[in-house]
Design a protein around this motif. Structure first.
Motif, PDB file in Angstrom:
ATOM      1  N   ASN A 139      -3.699  12.717   0.100  1.00  0.00           N
ATOM      2  CA  ASN A 139      -3.419  11.413   0.684  1.00  0.00           C
ATOM      3  C   ASN A 139      -4.483  10.977   1.662  1.00  0.00           C
ATOM      4  OD1 ASN A 139      -0.778  10.322  -0.320  1.00  0.00           O
ATOM      5  ND2 ASN A 139      -0.373  12.499  -0.049  1.00  0.00           N
ATOM      6  N   ILE A 161      -6.881   9.210  -0.495  1.00  0.00           N
ATOM      7  CA  ILE A 161      -6.429   7.855  -0.866  1.00  0.00           C
ATOM      8  C   ILE A 161      -6.574   6.911   0.316  1.00  0.00           C
ATOM      9  CG2 ILE A 161      -4.482   6.474  -1.606  1.00  0.00           C
ATOM     10  CD1 ILE A 161      -3.393   8.639  -3.104  1.00  0.00           C
ATOM     11  N   PHE A 162      -6.112   7.388   1.476  1.00  0.00           N
ATOM     12  CA  PHE A 162      -6.181   6.576   2.678  1.00  0.00           C
ATOM     13  C   PHE A 162      -7.612   6.161   2.974  1.00  0.00           C
ATOM     14  CE2 PHE A 162      -2.056   7.073   4.894  1.00  0.00           C
ATOM     15  CZ  PHE A 162      -2.013   5.768   5.330  1.00  0.00           C
ATOM     16  N   LYS A 217     -13.861  -5.393   2.811  1.00  0.00           N
ATOM     17  CA  LYS A 217     -13.395  -6.729   2.493  1.00  0.00           C
ATOM     18  C   LYS A 217     -13.453  -7.626   3.714  1.00  0.00           C
ATOM     19  CE  LYS A 217      -9.596  -8.397   1.006  1.00  0.00           C
ATOM     20  NZ  LYS A 217      -8.345  -8.694   0.368  1.00  0.00           N
ATOM     21  N   ILE A 264       0.618   4.179  -2.697  1.00  0.00           N
ATOM     22  CA  ILE A 264       0.393   5.584  -2.340  1.00  0.00           C
ATOM     23  C   ILE A 264       1.538   6.446  -2.854  1.00  0.00           C
ATOM     24  CG2 ILE A 264       0.218   7.201  -0.415  1.00  0.00           C
ATOM     25  CD1 ILE A 264      -1.154   5.017   1.162  1.00  0.00           C
ATOM     26  N   TRP A 282       0.828  -1.207   0.000  1.00  0.00           N
ATOM     27  CA  TRP A 282       0.000   0.000   0.000  1.00  0.00           C
ATOM     28  C   TRP A 282       0.860   1.254   0.000  1.00  0.00           C
ATOM     29  CZ3 TRP A 282      -4.333  -0.235  -2.017  1.00  0.00           C
ATOM     30  CH2 TRP A 282      -5.251  -1.247  -1.754  1.00  0.00           C
ATOM     31  N   TYR A 321     -12.004   0.214   1.648  1.00  0.00           N
ATOM     32  CA  TYR A 321     -11.900  -1.030   0.895  1.00  0.00           C
ATOM     33  C   TYR A 321     -11.574  -2.196   1.813  1.00  0.00           C
ATOM     34  CZ  TYR A 321      -9.828  -4.449  -2.256  1.00  0.00           C
ATOM     35  OH  TYR A 321      -9.505  -5.596  -2.919  1.00  0.00           O
ATOM     36  N   GLU A 322     -10.544  -2.008   2.638  1.00  0.00           N
ATOM     37  CA  GLU A 322     -10.119  -3.105   3.526  1.00  0.00           C
ATOM     38  C   GLU A 322     -11.236  -3.469   4.499  1.00  0.00           C
ATOM     39  OE1 GLU A 322      -7.383  -4.949   3.862  1.00  0.00           O
ATOM     40  OE2 GLU A 322      -6.112  -4.106   2.282  1.00  0.00           O
ATOM     41  N   LEU A 359       1.291   6.850  -6.591  1.00  0.00           N
ATOM     42  CA  LEU A 359       0.165   7.695  -7.003  1.00  0.00           C
ATOM     43  C   LEU A 359       0.491   9.169  -6.786  1.00  0.00           C
ATOM     44  CD1 LEU A 359      -3.085   5.835  -5.899  1.00  0.00           C
ATOM     45  CD2 LEU A 359      -2.232   6.268  -8.189  1.00  0.00           C
ATOM     46  N   ASN A 360       1.134   9.475  -5.647  1.00  0.00           N
ATOM     47  CA  ASN A 360       1.539  10.854  -5.409  1.00  0.00           C
ATOM     48  C   ASN A 360       2.504  11.330  -6.489  1.00  0.00           C
ATOM     49  OD1 ASN A 360       0.740  12.312  -2.772  1.00  0.00           O
ATOM     50  ND2 ASN A 360       0.888  10.180  -2.191  1.00  0.00           N
ATOM     51  N   ILE A 362      -8.640   3.397   0.724  1.00  0.00           N
ATOM     52  CA  ILE A 362      -8.026   2.113   1.077  1.00  0.00           C
ATOM     53  C   ILE A 362      -8.677   1.532   2.326  1.00  0.00           C
ATOM     54  CG2 ILE A 362      -5.908   1.037   1.879  1.00  0.00           C
ATOM     55  CD1 ILE A 362      -4.391   2.968   0.138  1.00  0.00           C
TER      56      ILE A 362
END
Lengths: 449, 193
Positions: B174, B177-178, B188, A379, A375, B184-185, A382-383, B181
């Protein structure tokens, strides 16, 4: 596993590949820092030397990963051990020594001797190293060829595709080594190496390896996977070989390449989409539990990275009308930093996460560390991609459309370069975590022996 | 269709087509009107150097590690395809620039790499040749025709205090994004995916 003793020799290939990837990242971070503090060389080494090492180290670890992967995956598919196991060790040390030689040449002989440093992008290693590397790599072709010739059972198509890709990559190193007086011809054939690697032979390795891994971890019918693979491979070659034309727009080759390159490279995302789609379908149909989750994650990351990095990010600047403005800007850099790690890094890591735990007899290893590392890598990249693509759009607008001078634009881009450095640090953290994990997995075996 | 046949068609049709395409690219009337590198020369101290020698020195001193030529290479320095024109078509100006570099902007003096004035003249011949290539109109845009003077803009440095907006942006990016994620986790683990 004991049937094929030579497989154990491939562990060091993967470990070396991961360590060299870390080195590549560190070099990349140095480069991004030099972008921000132009005149102040880190350790008194100018930009171009870090840059060529950044690329050459990558070529080296990709080769290590692919050759290791091929040697690891081949024996069960042909029903016999590798023909000359000692060559596996020899080739490993040969690549390591050549790598060290290239690094020393770059650091101390740039500009001093054309045979040691040749300074053409991706082929910076001097002519002498090129020839030596080709000869050394031909022994891989020989070893794989002999093993396949004396196979004990019919080979499946995924391993054939993988072997075709690996052998093709090694052969494709040759066109770049022919000397041409004309810059146009030299660039024309330099792209045979680079483009036919990343958009043909490496792509075959990826397709073959992904199919093979899906075959081994799922219970989807063999014919289905093989059929999809054949269509993918045919499309990759059909679009990729003439798709080469997207490198021939502005190097002094005729205008018909604008049409050919634009048309065929615009179709290149199709097989990549098919790769993702077939993997998705296979996993959905699968009813077998998958214990090695992390390898699966890596393979999924590779096929998604391939679709978005190579497919989408490539498509956005592949048409000549657009490429006229984006050629040679940070847009290209963004594409390169998406497509290459997105596909080939995760592919090599995926193969490594299948091979190393199995060879170390550690099938039930703890996967938390690797997942966190994955991950972090995602990340970080992507940045990096986002920072570069914004920088690229700004650069195209100012420099190419408004005619602002190069250095003025670079000054404006500084904040995005800063973002890129931070992204590099995140990526490095992920890579270090994964390296640590590999070293532990590697040593478990040593302790038990 | 048989799998092998499919792959062979995919490989052979484009591979065979590449042969006439390559021939058309260099040996027919389709080919662009590019100069012959042997005939593009620069005189220095009474000796004539041509662009073929120049191509080799251009490679040897690794100009492509920072610059692009016909757009290929690194993006640390400006594109060199038209550098000859930008330097006012003066071989002496180009050679001089290479030898002393532009250290504050990141170009080291090529003297440090063992470049002598002869090699500089060779490389200048190569840049003269590059400038004459027919590259289908690339590169475009106004600034490329700045005549004479090498870039007058002073380089700047990036210090953290100057990028606080960007830092905020990075954090924002970020966090998103975090969030994705984590969501998602979570899903799941709950078995909803």
């Amino acid at each position: 596993m004991n049937e094929y003793p030579s497989r154990a020799k491939t562990r060091k290939y993967f470990l070396a590949a991961v360590l060299l990837f870390v080195l590549q990242l560190i070099l990349g971070i140095f480069l991004s820092i030099e972008f921000m503090f132009r005149g102040e060389y880190l350790f008194s080494i100018p930009f171009d030397i870090y840059k060529s090492l950044h690329l050459n180290v990558m070529v080296l670890w990709l080769l290590l990963g692919f050759i290791g992967g091929l040697y690891y995956l081949l024996p069960p598919e042909v029903g016999r051990d590798i023909k000359y196991p000692r060559l596996i060790d020899f080739q490993f040390w040969f690549l390591m020594i050549a790598g060290i030689g290239i690094i020393i040449s770059e650091l101390f002989f740039t500009g001093r001797n054309w045979w040691l440093v040749e300074g053409r992008e991706y082929l910076e290693a001097g002519r002498a190293w090129d020839i030596l590397l080709t000869l050394g790599l031909l022994t891989v072709v020989f070893n794989v060829g002999m093993t396949i010739r004396e196979r004990k059972k019919e080979m499946s198509s995924p391993i054939l595709v993988l072997a075709m890709g690996a052998v093709g990559s090694i052969l494709m190193y040759v066109p770049g080594e022919i000397w041409f007086n004309s810059l146009v011809a030299a660039e024309y054939f330099r792209w045979w190496v680079v483009h036919y690697w990343v958009e043909a032979t490496f792509e075959l390795i990826a397709a073959g390896a992904i199919a093979l891994i899906l075959l081994s971890i799922t219970d989807v019918r063999r014919e289905i996977i093989e059929k999809y693979l054949a269509i993918e491979v045919a499309l990759i070659l059909l679009t990729g070989i003439i798709g080469q034309g997207h490198h021939y727009y502005w190097i002094g080759t005729p205008q018909f390449w604008l049409f050919l390159g634009g048309l065929f490279s615009a179709l290149e995302p199709v097989p990549l989409f098919l790769m993702v789609w077939s993997a998705y379908k296979d996993l959905k149909e699968n009813s077998k539990p998958i214990p090695n989750n992390i390898a699966l994650y890596m393979i999924i990351a590779a096929s998604l990275g391939n679709l978005f990095g190579a497919g989408v990010w490539g498509f956005i600047h592949t048409l000549p009308q657009i490429n006229f403005f984006t050629h040679g800007t940070q847009i290209t850099a963004s594409h390169a930093h998406f497509a290459t790690p997105g596909t080939y890094l995760f592919l090599v890591l995926g193969m490594a996460y299948i091979a190393v735990p199995e060879l170390s007899g550690m099938m039930n290893f703890h996967q938390f560390r690797a997942k966190t590392g994955l991950w972090l890598l995602v990340i970080g990249f992507l940045n990096m991609i986002t920072a570069l693509v914004i920088a690229g759009v700004v650069q195209v607008y100012l420099q190419r459309l408004q005619g602002v001078s190069f250095m003025e634009v670079q000054n404006i881009l500084l904040p995005f370069y800063g973002w890129r450095t931070i992204a590099g640090l995140i990526t490095l953290a992920g890579a270090l975590l994964i390296t640590y994990d590999f070293i532990i997995l590697y040593h478990k075996r040593k302790l038990e022996e | 269709m048989n799998n092998t046949r499919l792959v062979l068609i995919g490989l052979l049709i484009p591979a065979i087509l590449m042969i006439p395409y390559s021939i058309f690219s260099f040996y027919t009337d389709f080919a662009n009107k590019n100069p012959d590198p042997a005939l593009v020369t620069v005189d220095f101290n009474g000796i004539t150097f041509n662009a073929i020698e120049g191509k080799k020195t251009f490679e040897q001193y690794q100009c492509m590690g920072c610059h692009t030529i016909v757009g290929n290479g690194a993006y640390f320095g400006p594109d060199l395809t038209n550098a000859y024109e930008r330097a006012g078509k003066s071989d002496a100006a180009l050679s001089g620039l290479m030898l002393v570099g532009l250290p504050s902007k990141g170009m080291p003096p090529m003297k440090d790499r063992g470049m002598d004035p002869e090699d500089a003249a060779r490389t200048a011949a190569f840049l003269k040749y590059a400038n004459m290539l027919d590259t289908n109109g690339w590169p475009n845009s106004g600034s490329w025709e700045r005549n004479g003077s090498i870039d007058g803009i002073q380089e700047k440095r990036l210090y953290p205090s100057e990028i606080w907006q960007v830092i905020l942006g990075i954090i924002f990016f970020n966090v998103i994004i975090f969030g994705v994620i984590l969501a998602y986790e979570r899903r799941k683990q709950e078995g909803r995916l």
